[in-house]
Scaffold this motif. Structure first.
Motif, PDB file in Angstrom:
ATOM      1  N   LEU A  70       0.843  -1.203   0.000  1.00  0.00           N
ATOM      2  CA  LEU A  70       0.000   0.000   0.000  1.00  0.00           C
ATOM      3  C   LEU A  70       0.874   1.247   0.000  1.00  0.00           C
ATOM      4  CD1 LEU A  70      -2.858  -0.842   2.549  1.00  0.00           C
ATOM      5  CD2 LEU A  70      -3.058  -0.566   0.062  1.00  0.00           C
ATOM      6  N   ASP A  73       1.835   2.666  -3.119  1.00  0.00           N
ATOM      7  CA  ASP A  73       0.699   3.178  -3.897  1.00  0.00           C
ATOM      8  C   ASP A  73      -0.039   2.146  -4.735  1.00  0.00           C
ATOM      9  OD1 ASP A  73       0.737   5.749  -2.915  1.00  0.00           O
ATOM     10  OD2 ASP A  73       2.234   6.406  -4.365  1.00  0.00           O
ATOM     11  N   TYR A  74       0.087   0.885  -4.353  1.00  0.00           N
ATOM     12  CA  TYR A  74      -0.723  -0.121  -5.031  1.00  0.00           C
ATOM     13  C   TYR A  74      -2.107  -0.057  -4.401  1.00  0.00           C
ATOM     14  CZ  TYR A  74       3.441  -2.299  -7.069  1.00  0.00           C
ATOM     15  OH  TYR A  74       4.581  -2.547  -7.797  1.00  0.00           O
ATOM     16  N   SER A  75      -3.121  -0.411  -5.145  1.00  0.00           N
ATOM     17  CA  SER A  75      -4.472  -0.420  -4.588  1.00  0.00           C
ATOM     18  C   SER A  75      -4.556  -1.540  -3.563  1.00  0.00           C
ATOM     19  CB  SER A  75      -5.492  -0.680  -5.700  1.00  0.00           C
ATOM     20  OG  SER A  75      -5.343  -1.991  -6.193  1.00  0.00           O
ATOM     21  N   LEU A  76      -5.603  -1.499  -2.769  1.00  0.00           N
ATOM     22  CA  LEU A  76      -5.738  -2.529  -1.732  1.00  0.00           C
ATOM     23  C   LEU A  76      -5.824  -3.921  -2.343  1.00  0.00           C
ATOM     24  CD1 LEU A  76      -6.063  -3.366   1.171  1.00  0.00           C
ATOM     25  CD2 LEU A  76      -8.515  -2.895   1.002  1.00  0.00           C
ATOM     26  N   THR A  77      -6.648  -4.070  -3.363  1.00  0.00           N
ATOM     27  CA  THR A  77      -6.811  -5.396  -3.970  1.00  0.00           C
ATOM     28  C   THR A  77      -5.511  -5.911  -4.581  1.00  0.00           C
ATOM     29  OG1 THR A  77      -7.650  -4.347  -5.983  1.00  0.00           O
ATOM     30  CG2 THR A  77      -9.279  -5.170  -4.413  1.00  0.00           C
ATOM     31  N   SER A  79      -2.529  -4.973  -3.630  1.00  0.00           N
ATOM     32  CA  SER A  79      -1.642  -5.218  -2.493  1.00  0.00           C
ATOM     33  C   SER A  79      -1.939  -6.575  -1.863  1.00  0.00           C
ATOM     34  CB  SER A  79      -1.804  -4.118  -1.439  1.00  0.00           C
ATOM     35  OG  SER A  79      -1.360  -2.873  -1.943  1.00  0.00           O
TER      36      SER A  79
END
Length: 141
Positions: A70, A73-77, A79
């Motif tokens: 996260l 800056d990866y999205s939650l899904t 990540s």
DNA sequence: GTTCTAACA
DNA sequence: TGTTAGCA
């Protein structure tokens, strides 16, 4: 086999944390932790009668991994996906290291890790040691 | 003091 | 996801 008992006594599986502790250690809010659990990304154990969550070491690591991605800056899904893959690799690495670790032996002033039999006929044994540059050197005897 | 659930100026 | 309320 006292060594084995000692190892088991400090096995990471014995370490459990409450939500506030996990939150402080990972910088993930309790709100997020509850939400992630609700979504099935992580799991907590609820003691029979205890109403509060406790997270074991495995899930603590999972939280750290998710947070790690996260923060990039990866999205939650995404990540979650990356964290799960890493968890599987880390788990496999752990299992393999445990399985191949047969103790240490001293030789020529070096501490060699006995990695067990090298061949199927069980006649050659594989040893390894860390040299000065941090790489592993091998020895077969 | 901490954790829980539910709800939202 | 943060924050707040009212409990246990």
């Amino acid at each position: 086999m006292e060594d084995k008992k000692f190892i088991e006594s400090l096995n990471e599986k014995n370490y459990i944390f409450r939500i506030g502790e996990v939150s402080k250690m990972t910088d993930v809010s309790p709100r997020q932790l509850r939400y992630w659990e609700q979504k099935g990304y992580i799991h907590s154990v609820r003691s029979e009668k205890m109403a509060t969550r406790v997270f074991d070491h495995k899930n603590f690591v999972m939280v750290k991994l998710i947070k790690f991605y996260l923060d990039q800056d990866y999205s939650l899904t995404v990540s979650i996906s990356k964290a799960r893959k890493r968890m599987a690799e880390v788990s496999l690495t752990h299992d393999m290291v445990i399985a191949m670790h047969h103790g240490f032996v001293e030789k020529d002033g070096k501490t060699l890790m006995d990695m067990g039999y090298f061949d199927d006929k069980k006649q050659k044994r594989l040893y390894g040691y860390l040299n000065d540059d941090g790489h592993v050197s091998y020895l077969v005897e």
